[in-house]
Design a protein around this motif. Structure first.
Motif, mmCIF file in Angstrom:
data_model
loop_
_atom_site.group_PDB
_atom_site.id
_atom_site.type_symbol
_atom_site.label_atom_id
_atom_site.label_comp_id
_atom_site.label_asym_id
_atom_site.label_seq_id
_atom_site.Cartn_x
_atom_site.Cartn_y
_atom_site.Cartn_z
ATOM 1 N N ARG A 43 20.682 0.884 -5.989
ATOM 2 C CA ARG A 43 19.641 1.093 -6.996
ATOM 3 C C ARG A 43 18.435 1.812 -6.402
ATOM 4 N N ALA A 44 18.118 1.449 -5.155
ATOM 5 C CA ALA A 44 16.911 2.020 -4.539
ATOM 6 C C ALA A 44 17.087 3.500 -4.216
ATOM 7 N N ILE A 45 18.327 3.932 -4.060
ATOM 8 C CA ILE A 45 18.572 5.284 -3.573
ATOM 9 C C ILE A 45 19.104 6.218 -4.662
ATOM 10 N N ILE A 46 19.439 5.679 -5.808
ATOM 11 C CA ILE A 46 20.138 6.456 -6.838
ATOM 12 C C ILE A 46 19.346 7.669 -7.310
ATOM 13 N N LEU A 53 0.835 -1.201 0.000
ATOM 14 C CA LEU A 53 0.000 0.000 0.000
ATOM 15 C C LEU A 53 0.867 1.247 0.000
ATOM 16 N N PHE A 54 1.922 1.211 0.796
ATOM 17 C CA PHE A 54 2.855 2.351 0.820
ATOM 18 C C PHE A 54 3.417 2.589 -0.587
ATOM 19 N N ALA A 55 3.758 1.462 -1.264
ATOM 20 C CA ALA A 55 4.401 1.582 -2.573
ATOM 21 C C ALA A 55 3.412 1.907 -3.680
ATOM 22 N N GLY A 56 2.111 1.874 -3.372
ATOM 23 C CA GLY A 56 1.121 2.146 -4.412
ATOM 24 C C GLY A 56 0.924 0.968 -5.346
ATOM 25 N N LEU A 57 1.362 -0.184 -4.908
ATOM 26 C CA LEU A 57 1.208 -1.376 -5.739
ATOM 27 C C LEU A 57 -0.127 -2.064 -5.492
ATOM 28 N N ASP A 58 -0.803 -1.639 -4.466
ATOM 29 C CA ASP A 58 -2.125 -2.180 -4.169
ATOM 30 C C ASP A 58 -3.014 -1.015 -3.729
ATOM 31 N N VAL A 59 -4.307 -1.258 -3.798
ATOM 32 C CA VAL A 59 -5.265 -0.192 -3.471
ATOM 33 C C VAL A 59 -5.991 -0.569 -2.177
ATOM 34 N N LYS A 106 12.208 10.139 -1.864
ATOM 35 C CA LYS A 106 11.850 10.737 -0.580
ATOM 36 C C LYS A 106 11.534 9.655 0.450
ATOM 37 N N LEU A 107 11.150 8.493 -0.055
ATOM 38 C CA LEU A 107 10.772 7.406 0.837
ATOM 39 C C LEU A 107 11.453 6.124 0.383
ATOM 40 N N LEU A 108 12.010 5.386 1.367
ATOM 41 C CA LEU A 108 12.618 4.096 1.061
ATOM 42 C C LEU A 108 11.874 3.029 1.831
ATOM 43 N N LEU A 109 11.400 2.028 1.131
ATOM 44 C CA LEU A 109 10.719 0.904 1.772
ATOM 45 C C LEU A 109 11.680 -0.282 1.756
ATOM 46 N N ALA A 110 11.872 -0.903 2.916
ATOM 47 C CA ALA A 110 12.788 -2.045 2.989
ATOM 48 C C ALA A 110 12.053 -3.214 3.613
ATOM 49 N N ASP A 111 11.943 -4.277 2.866
ATOM 50 C CA ASP A 111 11.229 -5.472 3.322
ATOM 51 C C ASP A 111 12.243 -6.520 3.764
ATOM 52 N N GLU A 112 12.467 -6.603 5.068
ATOM 53 C CA GLU A 112 13.415 -7.577 5.624
ATOM 54 C C GLU A 112 14.723 -7.605 4.825
ATOM 55 N N PRO A 113 15.392 -6.516 4.688
ATOM 56 C CA PRO A 113 16.578 -6.451 3.833
ATOM 57 C C PRO A 113 17.705 -7.392 4.263
ATOM 58 N N SER A 114 17.748 -7.756 5.535
ATOM 59 C CA SER A 114 18.819 -8.659 5.971
ATOM 60 C C SER A 114 18.296 -10.071 6.187
ATOM 61 N N GLY A 115 17.058 -10.308 5.793
ATOM 62 C CA GLY A 115 16.417 -11.606 6.051
ATOM 63 C C GLY A 115 17.129 -12.782 5.429
ATOM 64 N N ASN A 116 17.756 -12.591 4.269
ATOM 65 C CA ASN A 116 18.425 -13.697 3.570
ATOM 66 C C ASN A 116 19.929 -13.670 3.766
ATOM 67 N N ILE A 145 12.643 0.897 -3.248
ATOM 68 C CA ILE A 145 12.260 -0.333 -2.548
ATOM 69 C C ILE A 145 13.452 -1.273 -2.490
ATOM 70 N N VAL A 146 13.692 -1.822 -1.306
ATOM 71 C CA VAL A 146 14.719 -2.861 -1.117
ATOM 72 C C VAL A 146 13.996 -4.119 -0.659
ATOM 73 N N PHE A 147 14.211 -5.229 -1.386
ATOM 74 C CA PHE A 147 13.488 -6.471 -1.115
ATOM 75 C C PHE A 147 14.355 -7.454 -0.316
ATOM 76 N N GLN A 148 13.680 -8.362 0.318
ATOM 77 C CA GLN A 148 14.383 -9.403 1.069
ATOM 78 C C GLN A 148 15.230 -10.253 0.130
ATOM 79 N N SER A 149 14.688 -10.583 -1.053
ATOM 80 C CA SER A 149 15.405 -11.446 -1.997
ATOM 81 C C SER A 149 16.197 -10.658 -3.035
#
Lengths: 843, 219
Positions: B151-154, B49-55, B158-168, B86-90
């Motif tokens: 890549r996410a910051i280049i 929702l934050f990323a606007g990928l869902d309504v 204004k906003l960075l979303l990180a989904d369990e970035p160290s999970g893997n 966006i930074v993803f877990q995978s």
């Protein structure tokens, strides 16, 4: 206990898209092969059943001279069950149909003709026996169409007039007559003498047809009959020969079409390998889990093999059903281009097809299965295998050898020829290697090009060049089909260009072909031709005989296999009647390719020299320096081969397989063949004058024959093109399968692209570029390959002049690119429309 | 900067499943916010929702006074590309692109000049300039995640979303990556919303939330 079979079934149920892709690819690949195999079986069966009707006899004796009654008796004594006999005499003559003169075949029959089968006339009530009781004749229906003749018209045959009684719709063949370009007239033997058509020097064929209660002519009976014959030019044929004679043309055609459909099968195999490979990649985790739960190698092997077997069964069954549907459609529309479908679809052939489909599915997929199962269990949880790339490629390639052998055997079986089948496989293999190299080079060039462009084009170039194996697989499958679909019209063009010029038929061809002429006719014929602005071409003697020995071995002692076309051709070459000629100078249509032309006239001592045609010499298995013995009019003649010639048969000049050195055959009775060249304003008058002056001679209008030949080839070409389109369909089915696989594999990347801001339009453009570039490369390489291959076939195999059919090439190429782009646009659109897909990246 | 007002989200599959209910949250410029919760609590849904990928099923999301509902999909994609990283877990790097090409992709999408130089600078910032021409398959997990952060910051989101970035990642590498993440967000004054299971990581954030029983509670 859970069995591999039940596990396989449940796995397939959960992977429907993979199942549909696999089955569809397999089905498309097999349809062509099944349809053609069915057609060949049905034609063969139908002709076997009707062979007695087709021949009009249980067996027959054919000769160019009347067989003496004593000889007839000796033949009849070998088959004592003989109950009925009839004699049919056929010859060619010019007939005036009012509008024009035309070369016509006259069939002279006795009252008990035919022994089998019946005539069917356009006027159903016509009684055939009227031709014996009245001065009535029946004509083939093309005479009515071409010359606007009707029942009741009067027609002149020689010195006599006859009433046209009817036009033939169907006739019992009553002899050996595979394809004839001359229309036919049937008349009674009672009226032959008064026509004075059969004169000294004219050529007739005598057919002695026999019907018996139950006689089966095996090789031994035929061999016994041959021994009692006086004349070497006399032939004995059982009714089974009708099968070979009448179906030879379609047999050759269907053999070559089967090869084309084999291409479709190979392409579908490429697609299947790709689809199954993608499927196995997705199955890695499942397989790893199975192994970790205690499933051993064989359990996993059976689990995967069962999946392939089930898919193979379903796919092949579907292809059989589609083939039956195709059959029904073709029968309903009355056949295609003369290729009428006899009988109904035989299920017996289908079981073989199903078995073949399953075996081929396993052959294509087993190397992938064994490769995956041989990996260490731990590696299955990683994205790449631990094996070094080199080892993987070489062992992987070797594991496809069984498939290569199966396809080679299939090619030889389908084409009925060791040579054709092997050459086909060799060319296909070379094409694969060539396309692979082109793919590698193209991917490197594309990568370099990416540096100079931006946006979706750049991303597509990077994607294509970096995902090399997928790019090459797509390129190979599409290029292969483009190559073959372009090749077929190129070969047709090369054959037809020999006889066709831009304005019509080639101006180098003779206008008329002459036969049944005499030596003394030459001067008068020359003067007559000149009076009509025509000129004499070739005028060559023809003498008949038989081959007795090759290199001092009697031909009856030479055995060979008769399965392959090469074996059949060799057997035919040895046992046929020969037409010899003699002349001192090579003709324009000939070229010596081995040895030397005759060293002057034969002096009466030493070896007698002969020259053989190239392909004929190959069939006999002889070379320059070999000795032969011929029988001509009871005289045995020993000869030595001193040269081999290449003949341009499409010159339509009288050409001979065997030419003697001058000074040997002059004493034998002969007839003369010739040609007349040029065009005249008064050709009808010329033909009428010719007929009046040379009653025993015959004129064949070469231009008309060639036109009919071109029409026939054009008709058959439609079938060839249809099978070629099947190849293209297969190629596109592979492309769609790869497209879906690709899009599915690229799904996460497309979702990611959306996440980082790539618009729908940009993502779609990237996919369109990828497919478009692949399609463009495929048509460029495919067109080049097809031109190279047709050049090779023209120059090396057929030895014709080479030309390119540009229009069709451009049209097909543009279509392929357009369709590739459309597939990219359509498939990507379907996946991109769902914005929810990107959420899965967070799972 | 970004504000969630009375956000609810439910799915119908076929019965109605309520994932989030009456979520309210505001994140300002430079904030570092952690969201923790059990598996299945709706963290990924919230991030989408934050990323606007869902309504959302109900409620409003505004980002710099721009309401997500006022934008169609193309506008949302464009907005997301310019303002959100966006930074993803995978990791989710493009496997066929090098580290440099992956990093410059967000700038290439908008046709920004000098993308290559800027990407090289970012790789330098994450100490991976020497791996610029390497593919993801040639890099370790930690290196891949660092490229993903670059890549996410280049594009200075204004906003960075990180989904369990160290999970893997293993613990040590995970810590290194997280240090880097916090550092770059601080340097660029980018707000960070971090979804994590790791309590220690959560404690490093200035705003801490727990997602439980479909609701978001500040800790």
């Amino acid at each position: 206990m859970l069995s591999p079979f039940s596990l396989a079934c449940s796995e397939l149920k959960g992977n429907r898209k993979f199942v549909y892709s696999f089955i569809l690819n397999l089905a498309i690949g097999l349809v062509g092969l099944i349809v053609l195999d069915q057609y060949k079986r049905l034609t063969s069966t139908e002709v076997s059943i009707k062979s007695k009707e087709l021949m009009g006899a249980d067996f027959l004796v054919v000769s160019r001279l009347e067989v003496p009654k004593s000889t007839q008796k000796r033949v009849e004594n070998i088959i004592p069950e003989t109950k009925q006999k009839t004699i049919k005499q056929t010859f060619f003559t010019m007939v005036d149909f009012g509008e024009d003169l035309h070369l016509t075949q006259i069939s002279v029959v006795e009252e008990n003709y035919p022994l089998y089968g019946n005539f069917i006339f356009e006027n159903k009530t016509f009684d055939f026996s009227r031709i014996h009781n009245e001065k009535v004749v029946v004509l083939s229906s093309e005479i009515r169409e071409q010359f606007q003749m009707s029942v009741g018209d009067i027609i002149e045959l020689g010195e006599s007039e006859f009433l046209v009684g009817g036009f033939i719709e169907e006739e019992p063949t009553g002899g050996v007559n595979a394809v004839s370009f001359a229309p036919k007239i049937y008349m009674s033997k009672k009226h032959l003498k008064e026509t004075e058509l059969v004169t000294r020097g004219s050529t007739s064929r005598y057919h002695y047809l026999y019907r018996c209660v139950s006689c089966e002519l095996g090789k031994s009976e035929i061999s016994q009959m041959k021994k009692v014959l006086d004349n070497p030019s006399t032939k004995i044929l059982g009714h089974q020969s009708a099968n070979e004679q009448t179906s030879r043309l379609y047999k050759y055609l269907s053999d070559y079409l089967s090869l084309c459909s084999l291409v479709a099968l190979i392409l579908s195999g490429v697609g299947l390998i790709y689809i199954f490979h993608s499927y196995l990649l997705r199955q890695r985790i499942s397989l790893g889990v199975l192994k970790s739960l205690g499933a051993d190698y064989y359990f996993c092997l059976k689990y995967l093999v069962w999946q392939v077997v089930i898919l193979g069964l379903i796919g092949t069954t579907l292809s059989v059903l589609v083939s039956m549907l195709c059959f029904m459609v073709i029968r309903t529309i009355g056949g295609i281009g003369g290729l009428v479908v006899p009988g109904v679809f035989h299920l017996s052939g289908s079981f073989l097809a199903i078995l073949l489909g399953v075996i081929l599915s396993l052959a294509w997929c087993m190397p992938l299965i064994t490769s995956f199962l041989s990996e260490k269990s731990s590696s299955l949880f990683q994205s790449e295998t631990l094996k070094s790339p080199k080892k993987r490629i070489s062992s992987f390639t070797l594991s496809y050898i069984p498939l290569f052998l199966i396809v080679t055997a299939l090619a030889i079986w389908q084409s009925n020829s060791w040579v054709v089948g092997s050459v086909f496989i060799a060319v296909s293999a070379l094409l694969f290697v060539f396309l692979y190299c082109c793919g590698v080079i193209a991917s490197r060039l594309i990568e370099l090009l990416a540096e100079y462009v931006n946006g979706p084009l750049r991303w597509s170039l990077l994607s294509l060049s970096r995902k090399r194996s997928r790019f090459i697989a797509t390129l190979i499958s599409l290029t292969f089909s483009v190559s073959f679909i372009n090749l077929i019209p190129q070969i047709r063009q090369n054959i037809l260009s020999e006889v066709k010029s831009k304005g019509g038929i080639s101006k180098d061809l003779p206008s008329y072909f002459l036969f049944d002429m005499q030596k003394e006719d030459y001067d008068d014929l020359s003067k007559m031709a000149n009076q009509h602005q025509l000129s004499m071409g070739v005028f060559a003697p023809m003498i008949q005989g038989r081959l007795l020995k090759i290199r001092d071995i009697g031909v009856e002692n030479i055995e060979n296999e008769e399965f392959s076309r090469e074996g059949q051709s060799a057997s035919w070459a040895r046992n046929r009647t020969y037409n010899f000629s003699y002349y001192s100078q090579l003709k324009k249509s000939e070229k010596i390719i081995e040895g030397e032309w005759f060293q002057g006239v034969y002096s009466g001592s030493g070896d007698i020299e002969i020259s053989l045609e190239r392909r004929f010499a190959k069939r006999l298995g002889v070379h320059v320096g070999d000795s032969l013995q011929f029988l001509i009019m009871d005289k045995k003649i020993n000869v030595v081969i001193t040269s081999i010639r290449h003949i341009q048969w499409t010159s339509f000049d009288p050409n001979f397989f065997v030419v003697f050195q001058p000074g040997v055959l002059e004493g034998f009775p002969s007839q003369y063949l010739g040609s007349i060249k040029g065009t005249s304003d008064s050709e009808k008058v010329f033909r009428k004058n010719f007929y009046k002056r040379f009653v025993g001679g015959a004129l064949l209008d070469v231009k008309k024959v060639v036109s009919r030949l071109i029409a026939l080839v054009t008709q058959l070409e439609k079938i060839i093109l249809a099978v070629g389109l099947l190849c293209l369909l297969s190629g596109f089915a592979v492309l769609i399968a790869i497209a879906y696989s690709k899009i599915y594999g690229d799904m996460k990347q497309m979702q990611l692209s959306k996440c980082i801001g790539m618009s729908f339009r940009q993502i779609r453009m990237q996919q369109i570029f990828e497919f478009g570039i692949t399609g463009l490369l495929a048509v460029m390489v495919g067109s080049m390959s097809s031109i190279l291959i047709s050049f090779g076939i023209s120059r090396i195999m057929i030895r014709n002049i080479f030309s390119v059919e540009l229009q069709l090439l451009v049209f097909l190429s543009a279509s392929v690119v357009f369709i590739a782009i459309f597939i990219g646009w359509w498939v990507s659109g379907r996946f991109l429309k769902q914005s929810k897909n990107a959420n899965h990246l967070f799972d | 900067m970004i504000k969630l007002t009375n956000i609810s989200k439910s799915y119908h599959n076929p019965e109605k499943i309520q994932i989030l209910e009456n979520i309210n949250l505001e994140v300002k410029k430079g904030d570092v916010c952690s969201i923790m919760g059990k598996s299945g609590s709706g963290k990924s849904t919230l991030l989408s929702l934050f990323a606007g990928l869902d309504v959302p099923s109900a409620g409003e999301i505004t980002f710099h006074q721009k309401n997500y509902r006022s934008m169609n999909e193309a506008q949302m994609t464009d907005f997301r590309g310019k303002h959100i990283g966006i930074v993803f877990q995978s990791f989710y790097l493009m496997p066929h692109l090098t580290a440099l090409e992956n990093c410059m992709l967000p700038l290439e999408i908008f046709g920004i000049d000098g993308a290559k130089d800027r990407a090289f600078e970012m790789l330098k910032a994450v100490e991976l300039d020497h791996r610029a021409s390497h593919f993801p398959s040639q890099m370790s997990g930690g290196e891949q995640q660092r490229v993903a952060i670059a890549r996410a910051i280049i594009h200075n989101p204004k906003l960075l979303l990180a989904d369990e970035p160290s999970g893997n990642l293993d613990e040590k590498t995970g810590l290194l990556v997280m240090d880097l993440l916090f550092k770059v967000c601080e340097q660029h004054e980018t707000a960070l919303i971090l979804v994590t299971h790791n309590k220690e990581l959560g404690d490093r954030c200035s705003l801490k939330y727990i997602l439980s029983d479909k609701n978001l509670e500040r800790v």
